[in-house]
Design a protein around this motif. Structure first.
Motif, PDB file in Angstrom:
ATOM      1  N   ARG A 197     -20.227 -10.694  37.671  1.00 41.69           N
ATOM      2  CA  ARG A 197     -20.549 -12.097  37.954  1.00 41.69           C
ATOM      3  C   ARG A 197     -19.334 -12.853  38.475  1.00 41.69           C
ATOM      4  O   ARG A 197     -18.207 -12.600  38.052  1.00 41.69           O
ATOM      5  N   VAL A 198     -19.595 -13.795  39.385  1.00 39.26           N
ATOM      6  CA  VAL A 198     -18.581 -14.727  39.854  1.00 39.26           C
ATOM      7  C   VAL A 198     -19.222 -16.106  39.962  1.00 39.26           C
ATOM      8  O   VAL A 198     -20.351 -16.235  40.447  1.00 39.26           O
ATOM      9  N   TYR A 199     -18.485 -17.108  39.500  1.00 37.25           N
ATOM     10  CA  TYR A 199     -18.950 -18.487  39.602  1.00 37.25           C
ATOM     11  C   TYR A 199     -18.043 -19.230  40.588  1.00 37.25           C
ATOM     12  O   TYR A 199     -16.857 -19.428  40.325  1.00 37.25           O
ATOM     13  N   VAL A 200     -18.620 -19.601  41.735  1.00 40.11           N
ATOM     14  CA  VAL A 200     -17.880 -20.368  42.735  1.00 40.11           C
ATOM     15  C   VAL A 200     -18.149 -21.843  42.465  1.00 40.11           C
ATOM     16  O   VAL A 200     -19.297 -22.282  42.473  1.00 40.11           O
ATOM     17  N   ARG A 201     -17.094 -22.599  42.232  1.00 37.91           N
ATOM     18  CA  ARG A 201     -17.231 -24.012  41.891  1.00 37.91           C
ATOM     19  C   ARG A 201     -16.665 -24.854  43.038  1.00 37.91           C
ATOM     20  O   ARG A 201     -15.581 -24.587  43.548  1.00 37.91           O
ATOM     21  N   ILE A 202     -17.420 -25.872  43.427  1.00 39.88           N
ATOM     22  CA  ILE A 202     -17.094 -26.690  44.600  1.00 39.88           C
ATOM     23  C   ILE A 202     -16.928 -28.145  44.173  1.00 39.88           C
ATOM     24  O   ILE A 202     -17.736 -28.678  43.414  1.00 39.88           O
ATOM     25  N   THR A 203     -15.898 -28.802  44.725  1.00 42.60           N
ATOM     26  CA  THR A 203     -15.668 -30.195  44.379  1.00 42.60           C
ATOM     27  C   THR A 203     -14.809 -30.870  45.441  1.00 42.60           C
ATOM     28  O   THR A 203     -14.229 -30.215  46.303  1.00 42.60           O
ATOM     29  N   ASN A 204     -14.741 -32.189  45.354  1.00 46.33           N
ATOM     30  CA  ASN A 204     -13.789 -32.972  46.136  1.00 46.33           C
ATOM     31  C   ASN A 204     -12.652 -33.466  45.254  1.00 46.33           C
ATOM     32  O   ASN A 204     -11.724 -34.114  45.733  1.00 46.33           O
ATOM     33  N   LYS A 205     -12.752 -33.182  43.973  1.00 46.30           N
ATOM     34  CA  LYS A 205     -11.752 -33.646  43.023  1.00 46.30           C
ATOM     35  C   LYS A 205     -10.489 -32.788  43.105  1.00 46.30           C
ATOM     36  O   LYS A 205     -10.521 -31.658  43.587  1.00 46.30           O
ATOM     37  N   LEU A 206      -9.386 -33.341  42.632  1.00 52.58           N
ATOM     38  CA  LEU A 206      -8.152 -32.573  42.528  1.00 52.58           C
ATOM     39  C   LEU A 206      -8.322 -31.570  41.395  1.00 52.58           C
ATOM     40  O   LEU A 206      -8.662 -31.941  40.271  1.00 52.58           O
ATOM     41  N   VAL A 207      -8.079 -30.300  41.688  1.00 49.72           N
ATOM     42  CA  VAL A 207      -8.326 -29.240  40.707  1.00 49.72           C
ATOM     43  C   VAL A 207      -7.030 -28.490  40.402  1.00 49.72           C
ATOM     44  O   VAL A 207      -6.331 -28.041  41.322  1.00 49.72           O
ATOM     45  N   LYS A 208      -6.731 -28.351  39.144  1.00 49.74           N
ATOM     46  CA  LYS A 208      -5.564 -27.569  38.734  1.00 49.74           C
ATOM     47  C   LYS A 208      -5.763 -26.114  39.141  1.00 49.74           C
ATOM     48  O   LYS A 208      -6.783 -25.508  38.813  1.00 49.74           O
ATOM     49  N   PRO A 209      -4.815 -25.518  39.873  1.00 49.92           N
ATOM     50  CA  PRO A 209      -4.950 -24.099  40.230  1.00 49.92           C
ATOM     51  C   PRO A 209      -5.114 -23.230  38.987  1.00 49.92           C
ATOM     52  O   PRO A 209      -4.401 -23.421  37.989  1.00 49.92           O
ATOM     53  N   SER A 210      -6.032 -22.297  39.046  1.00 51.50           N
ATOM     54  CA  SER A 210      -6.335 -21.469  37.876  1.00 51.50           C
ATOM     55  C   SER A 210      -5.146 -20.631  37.422  1.00 51.50           C
ATOM     56  O   SER A 210      -5.080 -20.207  36.272  1.00 51.50           O
ATOM     57  N   TYR A 211      -4.194 -20.401  38.311  1.00 54.47           N
ATOM     58  CA  TYR A 211      -3.048 -19.547  37.995  1.00 54.47           C
ATOM     59  C   TYR A 211      -1.769 -20.357  37.737  1.00 54.47           C
ATOM     60  O   TYR A 211      -0.672 -19.800  37.768  1.00 54.47           O
ATOM     61  N   TRP A 212      -1.913 -21.661  37.498  1.00 53.26           N
ATOM     62  CA  TRP A 212      -0.720 -22.494  37.267  1.00 53.26           C
ATOM     63  C   TRP A 212       0.099 -21.950  36.099  1.00 53.26           C
ATOM     64  O   TRP A 212       1.320 -21.773  36.210  1.00 53.26           O
TER      65      TRP A 212
END
Length: 235
Positions: free
Chosen positions: A146-161
């Protein structure tokens, strides 16, 4: 003594191989899985603020376990409608089918993302994708299906920060993230794997991290919670 060391080494390698194989679903057919995602870390978040474009494409990698095909063969991939909140045609488009080409053990699955509505201005919408068995291909690992692709216009913290960027840019905040975009002229790559192929690679982000750090060493600013952004020791 040397013989005992060799036996221990062989046993260790065997156990490592068994750990992965124990998760492999038994099948006599070739099988497929998502190598970059696993239960608990099975999502990728895309923000249109990264590119400021109305459309973009992301690619999901699927790999084959077993012998490659002698003919062009489709994989089984479905949208889990119960967990999908993004509307097709407005926020994303997909091809009718995806195929393993002759002799290939890997496929790049394009997902076409669209900034077609205002729901993503204040929310994060989801495309839930699931690999499913077909007549020719089984699913290799249930926890990599499974993969969940999430879409937004908001500022998103990189998952690998916390895994990588923290050594260059210190503790995360949205205010600092905005400053990074201002300094670099762009947002961070979507995934950590893209860092290695980004122009300048790790050295580029090391230099940018030092530039952002110097800014906060000479400017007294607070984050979105009113906390002072402290200077860090960049790598």
């Amino acid at each position: 003594m040397i013989r005992n060391i060799i036996l221990i080494y062989i046993f260790t390698i065997h156990c490592i191989g068994c750990h992965e194989n124990d998760r492999l679903i038994y099948t006599t057919k070739p099988s497929v899985f998502f190598p970059d995602y696993v239960t608990g870390k099975d999502s990728v978040t895309y923000s249109f603020r990264m590119t400021k474009e109305d459309r973009d494409t992301i690619y999901l990698t699927a790999k084959l376990v077993g012998k490659s095909f002698e003919t062009r063969t489709p994989i089984g991939l479905k949208i889990d409608k119960d967990q999908t909140t993004a509307q097709e045609g407005i926020y994303y488009e997909m091809e009718d089918s995806y195929w393993f080409e002759l002799g290939k053990g890997e496929i790049k699955i394009p997902i076409y993302l669209i900034q077609g509505g205002t729901d993503i201005d204040d929310d994060i919408l989801t495309i839930a994708l699931q690999l499913i068995p077909t007549e020719d291909i089984d699913v290799a690992y249930e926890d990599k299906s499974r993969v969940y692709v999430r879409i937004t216009n908001k500022l998103v913290k990189p998952s690998y920060w916390e895994d990588l960027l923290i050594i260059y840019f210190g503790e995360y905040s949205q205010v600092k993230h905005e400053k990074c975009i201002e300094v670099m002229g762009h947002d961070f790559p979507l995934t950590m794997a893209e860092i290695a192929t980004f122009p300048g690679s790790y050295s580029y982000f090391m230099t940018q991290g030092r530039t952002v750090c110097y800014y906060y060493a000479t400017h007294n600013e607070v984050d979105e919670n009113g906390k002072k952004i402290e200077v860090w020791d960049p790598f």
